[in-house]
Write a protein that holds these residues in place. Structure first.
Motif, short mmCIF file in Angstrom:
data_model
loop_
_atom_site.label_atom_id
_atom_site.label_comp_id
_atom_site.label_asym_id
_atom_site.label_seq_id
_atom_site.Cartn_x
_atom_site.Cartn_y
_atom_site.Cartn_z
N VAL A 79 0.84 -1.21 0.00
CA VAL A 79 0.00 0.00 0.00
C VAL A 79 0.87 1.26 0.00
O VAL A 79 0.63 2.20 -0.75
CB VAL A 79 -0.93 0.00 1.23
N PHE A 80 1.92 1.24 0.84
CA PHE A 80 2.69 2.46 1.04
C PHE A 80 3.70 2.75 -0.06
O PHE A 80 3.94 3.91 -0.39
CB PHE A 80 3.41 2.41 2.39
N ASP A 81 4.32 1.70 -0.65
CA ASP A 81 5.38 2.00 -1.62
C ASP A 81 4.83 2.68 -2.86
O ASP A 81 5.42 3.63 -3.37
CB ASP A 81 6.20 0.75 -1.97
N GLY A 82 3.68 2.22 -3.35
CA GLY A 82 3.09 2.86 -4.52
C GLY A 82 2.66 4.28 -4.23
O GLY A 82 2.85 5.20 -5.05
N HIS A 83 2.07 4.49 -3.05
CA HIS A 83 1.62 5.84 -2.67
C HIS A 83 2.81 6.80 -2.55
O HIS A 83 2.77 7.92 -3.05
CB HIS A 83 0.87 5.78 -1.35
N LEU A 84 3.87 6.34 -1.91
CA LEU A 84 5.05 7.19 -1.75
C LEU A 84 5.71 7.50 -3.09
O LEU A 84 6.15 8.63 -3.32
CB LEU A 84 6.06 6.50 -0.82
N ALA A 85 5.76 6.49 -3.97
CA ALA A 85 6.40 6.69 -5.26
C ALA A 85 5.67 7.76 -6.07
O ALA A 85 6.30 8.60 -6.72
CB ALA A 85 6.44 5.37 -6.03
N PRO A 149 -5.19 1.37 -16.88
CA PRO A 149 -5.02 1.79 -15.48
C PRO A 149 -5.70 0.82 -14.53
O PRO A 149 -6.63 0.10 -14.89
CB PRO A 149 -5.71 3.16 -15.46
N ALA A 150 -5.20 0.81 -13.30
CA ALA A 150 -5.84 -0.02 -12.27
C ALA A 150 -7.21 0.57 -11.93
O ALA A 150 -7.33 1.77 -11.67
CB ALA A 150 -4.96 -0.05 -11.03
N SER A 151 -8.23 -0.25 -11.96
CA SER A 151 -9.59 0.20 -11.70
C SER A 151 -9.91 0.09 -10.22
O SER A 151 -9.19 -0.56 -9.45
CB SER A 151 -10.58 -0.63 -12.51
N ARG A 152 -11.03 0.70 -9.83
CA ARG A 152 -11.47 0.57 -8.44
C ARG A 152 -11.81 -0.87 -8.11
O ARG A 152 -11.51 -1.36 -7.03
CB ARG A 152 -12.68 1.47 -8.20
N GLY A 153 -12.40 -1.57 -9.09
CA GLY A 153 -12.70 -2.98 -8.89
C GLY A 153 -11.43 -3.80 -8.69
O GLY A 153 -11.40 -4.73 -7.88
N GLY A 154 -10.37 -3.45 -9.44
CA GLY A 154 -9.11 -4.15 -9.29
C GLY A 154 -8.51 -3.95 -7.91
O GLY A 154 -7.95 -4.88 -7.32
N THR A 158 -7.77 -6.81 -5.04
CA THR A 158 -6.52 -6.99 -4.32
C THR A 158 -6.74 -7.01 -2.81
O THR A 158 -6.16 -7.84 -2.09
CB THR A 158 -5.54 -5.86 -4.68
N LEU A 159 -7.59 -6.11 -2.32
CA LEU A 159 -7.90 -6.07 -0.89
C LEU A 159 -8.59 -7.35 -0.45
O LEU A 159 -8.24 -7.92 0.60
CB LEU A 159 -8.79 -4.86 -0.59
N ALA A 160 -9.55 -7.83 -1.25
CA ALA A 160 -10.27 -9.05 -0.90
C ALA A 160 -9.35 -10.26 -0.90
O ALA A 160 -9.40 -11.11 -0.01
CB ALA A 160 -11.44 -9.26 -1.86
N ALA A 164 -8.50 -12.43 2.39
CA ALA A 164 -8.88 -13.84 2.39
C ALA A 164 -7.67 -14.74 2.63
O ALA A 164 -7.71 -15.65 3.47
CB ALA A 164 -9.56 -14.20 1.07
N VAL A 165 -6.58 -14.51 1.90
CA VAL A 165 -5.39 -15.34 2.07
C VAL A 165 -4.84 -15.19 3.49
O VAL A 165 -4.45 -16.18 4.12
CB VAL A 165 -4.31 -14.97 1.03
N GLY A 166 -4.84 -13.97 4.01
CA GLY A 166 -4.38 -13.75 5.37
C GLY A 166 -5.21 -14.53 6.38
O GLY A 166 -4.66 -15.11 7.33
N MET A 167 -6.51 -14.57 6.18
CA MET A 167 -7.38 -15.32 7.10
C MET A 167 -7.15 -16.82 6.98
O MET A 167 -7.23 -17.56 7.98
CB MET A 167 -8.85 -14.98 6.84
N TYR A 168 -6.85 -17.30 5.78
CA TYR A 168 -6.57 -18.73 5.60
C TYR A 168 -5.22 -19.12 6.18
O TYR A 168 -5.01 -20.27 6.55
CB TYR A 168 -6.66 -19.11 4.12
N VAL A 169 -4.29 -18.18 6.23
CA VAL A 169 -2.99 -18.47 6.83
C VAL A 169 -3.14 -18.74 8.33
O VAL A 169 -2.50 -19.64 8.88
CB VAL A 169 -2.01 -17.30 6.58
N LEU A 170 -4.01 -17.97 8.97
CA LEU A 170 -4.26 -18.19 10.39
C LEU A 170 -5.06 -19.47 10.60
O LEU A 170 -5.85 -19.88 9.75
CB LEU A 170 -5.03 -17.01 10.98
#
Length: 225
Positions: A79-85, A149-154, A158-160, A164-170
């Protein structure tokens, strides 16, 4: 003075215009900006995440929690690297290449490991990875006509996916385990829907690009005639 001494230019005996030397120095230093450093941290976290996730057979809750922490840090740096760039004009060729590689590497590592452990169906991993690889190749296919360009849906996809993957890791049980199933379902749906929308955009962009090229060629032919 319009240049700098030869010793400052590397001892070649030639003077280098001050502006060119300054530009070269800035370009050389720009590789080590904060945005690129965060991207490199994310790349390093990929093998660390895999090792943590697969410790003790891949089912130890404590190691899985550490793996989740590594995954979460990787997602936050994304999230932060793209915003900072963009905000501080730190965009570099390295960042353009390494950032999407790091994004896809951490996500692919999580999906493949979870499927190999039996926690996630292989078809889910296949759908997501096929979409990500296909869209990446498609972007290169139409890049001479323009950038999709990256869309809002895209971004929602990415957030979803990350959630989801983070929850499956736990190691989750009960209602949380059920909830993560529905989060992954949303992620898969968004993956497919946004993938189809990118395909549509690519086709339209390519058609317009080819039409513009034909019109330009016709105009040049008319001028020569």
């Amino acid at each position: 003075m319009t240049g700098v001494p030869a010793s400052a230019a590397g001892g070649t005996g030639r003077t280098v215009p001050r502006g060119k030397l300054g530009t070269a120095a800035v370009n050389q230093a720009s590789l080590w900006n904060i945005a690129n450093i965060l991207t490199m941290v994310r790349l390093v976290l990929v093998p660390a995440f895999v090792v943590l996730l697969l410790q003790d057979g891949g089912h130890d809750p404590v190691w899985r929690a550490w793996a989740w922490a590594a995954f979460a840090v990787a997602m936050i740096t994304d999230v932060f690297d793209g915003h900072l760039a963009r905000a501080y004009n730190l965009v570099t060729d390295f960042g353009k290449i390494a950032d999407p590689i790091a994004d896809k590497a951490i996500m692919a590592a999580g999906l493949i490991c979870l499927s190999s452990l039996g926690d996630l169906p292989w078809w889910v991993t296949g759908v997501i990875l096929f979409r990500e690889l296909g869209i990446t190749l498609m972007r290169f296919w139409v890049i001479r006509h323009g950038v999709i360009p990256a869309s809002r849906g895209g971004k929602m996809k990415t957030l979803a996916q990350g959630t989801a993957v983070g929850m499956y890791v736990l190691v989750l049980t009960g209602p949380l385990a059920t909830f993560r199933f529905w989060v992954m379902t949303v992620a898969v749906v968004l993956t497919v829907v946004t993938g189809l929308d990118y395909v549509r955009q690519a086709v339209v962009l390519r058609r317009r690009g080819l039409a513009a090229e034909r019109a330009d060629a016709a105009a040049k032919a008319g001028q020569r005639a």
